[in-house]
Design an enzyme around this catalytic site. Structure first.
Site, PDB file in Angstrom:
ATOM      1  N   THR A  70       0.801  -1.490   0.343  1.00 49.47           N
ATOM      2  CA  THR A  70      -0.027   0.032   0.086  1.00 49.47           C
ATOM      3  C   THR A  70       0.928   1.123   0.240  1.00 49.47           C
ATOM      4  O   THR A  70       0.204   2.005  -0.792  1.00 49.47           O
ATOM      5  CB  THR A  70      -0.766   0.022   1.197  1.00 49.47           C
ATOM      6  OG1 THR A  70      -1.569  -1.781   1.448  1.00 49.47           O
ATOM      7  CG2 THR A  70      -2.316   0.986   1.365  1.00 49.47           C
ATOM      8  N   GLY A 139       4.929  -7.960   7.473  1.00 42.85           N
ATOM      9  CA  GLY A 139       6.741  -7.685   6.565  1.00 42.85           C
ATOM     10  C   GLY A 139       7.933  -7.563   7.618  1.00 42.85           C
ATOM     11  O   GLY A 139       8.976  -7.312   7.105  1.00 42.85           O
ATOM     12  N   GLU A 145       8.615   0.062  12.140  1.00 45.54           N
ATOM     13  CA  GLU A 145       7.573   0.406  11.848  1.00 45.54           C
ATOM     14  C   GLU A 145       7.107   1.370  13.068  1.00 45.54           C
ATOM     15  O   GLU A 145       6.202   2.995  13.126  1.00 45.54           O
ATOM     16  CB  GLU A 145       6.683  -0.422  11.604  1.00 45.54           C
ATOM     17  CG  GLU A 145       7.034  -0.481  10.391  1.00 45.54           C
ATOM     18  CD  GLU A 145       6.049  -2.024   9.902  1.00 45.54           C
ATOM     19  OE1 GLU A 145       5.149  -2.044  10.681  1.00 45.54           O
ATOM     20  OE2 GLU A 145       6.194  -2.768   9.090  1.00 45.54           O
TER      21      GLU A 145
END
Ligand SMILES: O=C[C@H](O)[C@H](O)[C@H](O)COP(=O)(O)O
Length: 283
Positions: A70, A139, A145
């Site tokens: 995305t 992932g 993140e």
């Protein structure tokens, strides 16, 4: 438009499946709402290289390819804001893959140790619940993140409609990703199974490499599924896992997202915000 690889052959645009179209819709809308001219430090979540996508045009249509499919549309939309808008900006990646994406788009690359305060970070998710709690780490990038999500004044999630759930674990079956130092993995695996109630917790194995997945930080990942009752309170299970010695980070993002954008098949975007409000937006 300069030849940065994003002008004419944009991410297999002509062949977008409904799922891909909804990812792009979510990403474009989130960028339009949250990446403003005054924003100079931008966190870019995990997304596959546009170069790889172009070399293999079918890659973005594979519904099983849930490893940052995305975020490339986030970068695509940011590039569309133009060279002038982007020349003063610095883009911070969440890992190797995201770094490639920034470099290939000819955007300025920075690192979070140099820019610990980020204006806005936009990232994908594996699933989002009704309170904007997220499962991330499909992932294996969830440590970095989470650092970029916490460093950001505004953290925004973008996803297709399949990720929009009442309860975590509804559609995302593998469980909660847990990054763990290799030395401790067997002990942590046992504790997840026997103490914290995830009997099917497993060490994530690599594809096209013998042995386990190794993260950008040199660690292993355990996927720990929990039952619905436990997933009612993701903050509690997050704290319990995080306290196990050897755990580096847990792929549960609780209380971090300001809003989540879900692209729908009918061409609308569902926007859910931290204040509990939801709206349908037409791009
Ligand atoms: O570690 C990976 C991440 O948490 C990704 O954000 C996640 O896997 C989302 O992937 P996609 O954009 O393909 O839905």
């Amino acid at each position: 438009m300069p030849d940065n690889g994003l002008s004419s052959q944009t991410v297999a645009q002509a062949a977008l499946s409904p799922i891909e179209a909804s990812k792009r819709l979510a990403a474009y809308t989130a960028v339009d709402h949250h990446v403003k001219p005054e924003h100079t430090i931008i966190g870019i979540g995990s997304g596959m290289s546009l170069q790889s996508a172009r070399k293999n045009p079918g890659i973005l249509s594979r519904s099983d390819y849930a490893l940052g499919s995305t975020v490339p549309y986030v970068v695509e939309r940011i590039v569309q804001q133009g060279v002038e808008a982007n020349k003063k900006r610095v883009f911070i990646p969440t890992g190797f893959q995201s770094k490639q994406l920034i470099v290939e788009a000819s955007l300025n690359l920075g690192d979070v140790d140099e820019y610990p305060s980020i204006d806005v970070t936009i990232d994908g998710a594996d699933e989002v619940d009704s309170n904007l709690n997220c499962i991330k780490g499909g992932g294996a990038c969830h440590l970095r993140e989470k650092v970029l999500a916490e460093a950001a004044k505004t953290f925004i999630v973008v996803a297709d409609y399949r990720k929009n759930a009442e309860l975590l674990g509804t559609n995302w079956a593998p469980g909660v990703p847990v990054e763990v130092v290799p030395f401790a993995y067997a002990k942590v695996l046992r504790q997840l199974r026997d103490v914290l109630g995830s009997p099917n917790a497993t060490l994530r194995m690599a594809i096209k490499k013998a042995g386990p997945v190794v993260t950008d930080n040199g660690n292993f990942v355990i996927d720990a599924p929990f039952d619905q009752e436990k997933m009612q309170d993701p903050s509690k299970i997050l704290t319990q896992i995080k306290l196990l010695t050897g755990v580096v980070e847990v792929g549960l993002f609780c209380g971090l997202a300001k809003a989540a954008y879900f692209g729908n098949q009918d061409g609308t975007v569902t926007v859910r915000r931290e204040d509990g409000t939801t709206s349908q937006v037409t791009a």
